[in-house]
Write an enzyme that holds these catalytic residues in place. Structure first.
Site, PDB file in Angstrom:
ATOM      1  N   SER A 239      10.684 -22.487 -48.113  1.00 26.33           N
ATOM      2  CA  SER A 239       9.318 -22.933 -48.353  1.00 26.33           C
ATOM      3  C   SER A 239       8.410 -21.765 -48.765  1.00 26.33           C
ATOM      4  O   SER A 239       8.749 -21.034 -49.683  1.00 26.33           O
ATOM      5  CB  SER A 239       8.816 -23.656 -47.104  1.00 26.33           C
ATOM      6  OG  SER A 239       7.867 -24.601 -47.450  1.00 26.33           O
TER       7      SER A 239
ATOM      8  N   HIS B 124      12.452 -31.714 -46.073  1.00 28.12           N
ATOM      9  CA  HIS B 124      12.061 -30.318 -46.300  1.00 28.12           C
ATOM     10  C   HIS B 124      12.423 -29.541 -45.041  1.00 28.12           C
ATOM     11  O   HIS B 124      11.749 -29.665 -44.014  1.00 28.12           O
ATOM     12  CB  HIS B 124      10.553 -30.319 -46.526  1.00 28.12           C
ATOM     13  CG  HIS B 124       9.939 -28.968 -46.731  1.00 28.12           C
ATOM     14  ND1 HIS B 124      10.084 -28.263 -47.885  1.00 28.12           N
ATOM     15  CD2 HIS B 124       9.174 -28.205 -45.910  1.00 28.12           C
ATOM     16  CE1 HIS B 124       9.430 -27.127 -47.783  1.00 28.12           C
ATOM     17  NE2 HIS B 124       8.866 -27.056 -46.593  1.00 28.12           N
TER      18      HIS B 124
HETATM   19  C1  GCU Z   1       2.743 -26.428 -47.519  1.00 33.93           C
HETATM   20  C2  GCU Z   1       2.501 -25.908 -48.925  1.00 33.93           C
HETATM   21  C3  GCU Z   1       3.831 -25.577 -49.627  1.00 33.93           C
HETATM   22  C4  GCU Z   1       4.670 -24.680 -48.756  1.00 33.93           C
HETATM   23  C5  GCU Z   1       4.833 -25.285 -47.380  1.00 33.93           C
HETATM   24  C6  GCU Z   1       5.568 -24.406 -46.359  1.00 33.93           C
HETATM   25  O1  GCU Z   1       3.345 -27.684 -47.570  1.00 33.93           O
HETATM   26  O2  GCU Z   1       1.786 -26.880 -49.628  1.00 33.93           O
HETATM   27  O3  GCU Z   1       3.582 -24.939 -50.864  1.00 33.93           O
HETATM   28  O4  GCU Z   1       5.913 -24.418 -49.365  1.00 33.93           O
HETATM   29  O5  GCU Z   1       3.555 -25.543 -46.814  1.00 33.93           O
HETATM   30  O6  GCU Z   1       5.652 -23.209 -46.514  1.00 33.93           O
HETATM   31  O7  GCU Z   1       6.005 -24.965 -45.361  1.00 33.93           O
END
Ligand code: GCU
Length: 413
Positions: free
Chosen positions: A253, A394
């Site tokens: 992420s 995710h």
């Molecule tokens: C949020 C953000 C993402 C990121 C994520 C994370 O959802 O919008 O761009 O990748 O956090 O790091 O968990």
């Protein structure tokens, strides 16, 4: 949209009021034209001219000027603690990176020779990842949105932006350390909040201490986190149990975005793994699908330089896009992983940035990613450019690691 993003957006509905709703309809994405990565088919020209131009564009438009921690000092090193059930040991090392106190935890296989390692930031402290009640609970700023009471709602894991002891082990599932060491690799993990808290005010504070005010806008948190990983690599180079020529960098992420930028700026990392990195990592900024430049720069203004926000609504005028970031990693192996329930990250955009990096990789090798369409769900494609589109949310799953380890077996052994 995944839960976390929804929570983040709801929590900030005031500040996001002006950001357009994300699009999830592929038919509305439209055609996009990507800037060329290379300007000739000469490796020499790529390595000695064009690569530096592309890197500079990413510095000025997204991730900031190169930042360096000048002093990397070892404060303390624990004993090597043997793991009763594995042929491995754990060690905690405290470093000072200039003014930042950073804990580095290594879980290493017993071996006669230096071993390859996976280096990666974690979200909730080393104590949340590696077993051992002696590992210190990080005292750095804790993010309740990310490390709050997600495992068990009755069990508080943070309070007043500090980790509680109940946060021990909450993220072990993301780092299968036993499997990693059993396959002959070491795991080196660091809490990203030790290097810089993930908070706009803390970022300003860090800037105030370290740089002149007129320069703040030219740096980014992702750039500072990448500098932190490079400083850790400086330290790893001094260890006898780490093979400094076989260091991989892995991130999920926002830390996947960081892993990619680290790989682009520090060629000592020889294998780069981007797990669900999404917007600002390796999904294409030009694709209007899922998170947008507007949303990410509103919600997380400190992650990028001020200039990135200037492209809101005119993403097609960016002189770069994320396939070029992937190109900067050539000729090293790269693994990109997307997840089906992570449409926020735009899995197709993640695939396309990898696919379009072929332009640079083809200068070096024929062992290339053969697909031009996004591979089917749970059908990994392995080559120097590897990809899978996993069922599920995710997150980082054992399935992801098994694939990452298979590629390490191919290129690191
Ligand atoms: C949020 C953000 C993402 C990121 C994520 C994370 O959802 O919008 O761009 O990748 O956090 O790091 O968990």
């Amino acid at each position: 949209m995944r839960l976390l993003s929804l929570a983040v957006l709801l929590a900030s509905s005031v500040s996001l009021a002006h950001a357009a709703e994300p699009n999830y309809d592929e038919s509305k994405v439209g055609d996009i034209t990507l800037p060329a990565i290379t300007t000739s088919d000469s490796v020499d020209q790529w390595e000695n001219e064009r690569r530096a131009e592309v890197l500079k564009l990413f510095q000025s438009e997204m991730y900031g000027k190169p930042y360096k921690f000048d002093k990397v000092e070892v404060v303390s090193i624990s004993d090597k603690r043997p793991l009763p059930d594995a042929d491995a040991y754990i060690q905690e090392v405290i470093l000072m990176l200039d003014n930042q106190r950073v804990s580095v935890v290594l879980q290493m296989p017993n071996a006669d020779a230096p071993v390859p390692v996976f280096v990666g930031y974690n979200f909730c402290g080393n104590h949340s990842v590696i077993t051992g009640d002696w590992i210190e609970v990080s005292k750095s700023w804790a993010n309740p949105m990310v490390c709050g009471n997600q495992v068990d709602p009755t069990r508080m894991t943070t309070k007043d932006n500090k980790f509680l002891p109940t946060s021990r082990s909450i993220r072990e599932f993301r780092w299968p350390a036993q499997e990693i060491t059993a396959r002959g690799y070491g795991l080196v993990t660091i809490y990203y909040g030790d290097v810089l808290p993930d908070d706009p005010a803390a970022f300003q504070e860090f800037m105030k201490v370290n740089l002149p005010e007129e320069d703040y806008k030219d740096y980014s948190a992702i750039g500072i986190w990448a500098a932190g990983l490079s400083a850790v690599a400086d330290y790893l180079e001094t260890r006898r149990d780490v093979d400094e020529d076989r260091m991989a960098v892995m991130g999920h992420s926002r830390l996947g975005k960081t892993a990619l930028w680290t790989g682009a700026t520090d060629e000592r990392f020889k294998y780069i793994i981007s797990n669900n990195a999404g917007m600002g990592g390796n999904s294409l900024s030009r694709r209007n699908y899922g998170e947008t430049v507007d949303i990410i720069t509103t919600q997380f203004p400190h992650w990028f330089t001020g200039s990135f926000r200037g492209y809101v609504g005119k993403e097609n005028t960016l002189p770069i896009d994320q396939h070029m970031l992937m190109g900067l990693l050539a000729p090293r192996p790269v693994y990109v992983a997307s997840a089906v329930d992570d449409q926020w990250a735009d899995p197709k955009g993640e695939f396309l940035s990898l696919h379009n990096a072929k332009e640079v990789y083809a200068l070096y090798t024929k062992d290339l990613f053969p697909e031009s369409e996004q591979p089917a769900v749970d059908s990994p494609v392995h080559s120097v450019l590897s990809y899978h589109y996993r069922t599920g949310p995710h997150n980082v799953r054992f399935y992801d690691w098994q694939n990452y380890l298979d590629i390490a077996d191919k290129y690191f052994k």
